[in-house]
Design a protein around this motif. Structure first.
Motif: not given
Length: 264
Positions: A70-73, A77, A79-80, A116-117
């Motif tokens: 989950y390479d986003y920030g 919640p 979405t993780y 990864d996304h």
């Protein structure tokens, strides 16, 4: 088996299919991704060159059951906890690495790398059933365009074997120019990109892509080119096949012009 096309796709912003508001803002992109499935022969596997993975040498994911990255920030919640359970394809990963080595390029396998996304976001729209085996390919961290074009050429044989080669990035990727600030540079660069991809001479096309940094608004569009280099992988895999624009949106995320392109 007929030769598969190769594609460059703009994968959008973060986990957009699972976020209210973002999902609606990406409706045009979603339709374009579904069209890739509709207009391509059914693949035996997908090899996706993702802008969100860089290694010192080209590396292929080789796990039979890849996990998730989950390479986003800053997103909700849930979405993780997204899962995209498509199987990996260790044999295809090994073959892809061998093809690169035969062409003088260093290549490695990574049995731990998850999706990864840049991979699971577009593929979840294209194949929500998650039943097509997937192998990810890294970018090379030196960002050498010639190496990425050469890697695509080395992989081109896979198209004859039913493998769909996708380059996953963004045709415009400058997060400092969000919204209207990105409108001018993105339109300028995308106009150049369309003309180059559709060039009727593949050799001239590839030469221009190698010199992309000299294009109008190039460094405004890509201050760092990791999201453009998947296009060079796809163009290399195209060999002599011609390219074409298949989707463009001129007000993406409130201002950007972004596009998807097909080869073959």
């Amino acid at each position: 088996m007929s030769r598969m096309p190769a594609w460059f796709l703009s994968h959008g912003g973060g986990p957009w299919p699972w976020v209210d508001g973002l999902r609606e803002a990406h409706s045009g992109l979603a339709a374009s991704l579904r069209d890739i499935r509709r207009t391509s022969p059914a693949p035996s596997a997908v090899l996706i060159a993702t802008a969100h993975w860089e290694e010192s040498a080209f590396t292929f994911s080789s796990a039979a059951k890849p996990g998730m990255i989950y390479d986003y920030g800053g997103f909700p919640p849930h979405t993780y906890a997204v899962r995209y359970p498509a199987p990996g394809h260790p044999e295809l990963a090994a073959r892809a690495a061998d093809l690169l080595r035969r062409h003088g390029l260093e290549a490695r396998l990574d049995g731990q790398r998850g999706y990864d996304h840049g991979t699971f976001v577009p593929l979840s729209v294209m194949w929500p059933e998650a039943d097509i085996p997937v192998v990810q390919m890294s970018m090379r961290s030196d960002l050498d365009p010639r190496a990425h074009l050469a890697a695509g050429r080395a992989l081109s044989a896979l198209r004859q074997e039913g493998v769909l080669i996708l380059g996953s990035g963004l045709s415009f990727h400058n997060l400092r120019l969000m919204g209207p600030a990105g409108r001018g540079p993105s339109q300028t660069f995308d106009t150049w990109l369309e003309e180059v991809v559709a060039c009727p001479d593949p050799h001239a096309r590839n030469s221009k892509l190698l010199d992309w940094a000299g294009a109008p608004a190039a460094r405004s569009a890509h201050p760092r080119e990791e999201h453009l280099l998947p296009l060079l992988v796809a163009a290399g895999a195209a060999q002599e096949d011609l390219g074409s624009l298949v989707w463009r949106e001129d007000d993406f995320l409130g201002g950007w012009t972004v596009s998807n392109h097909r080869f073959g």
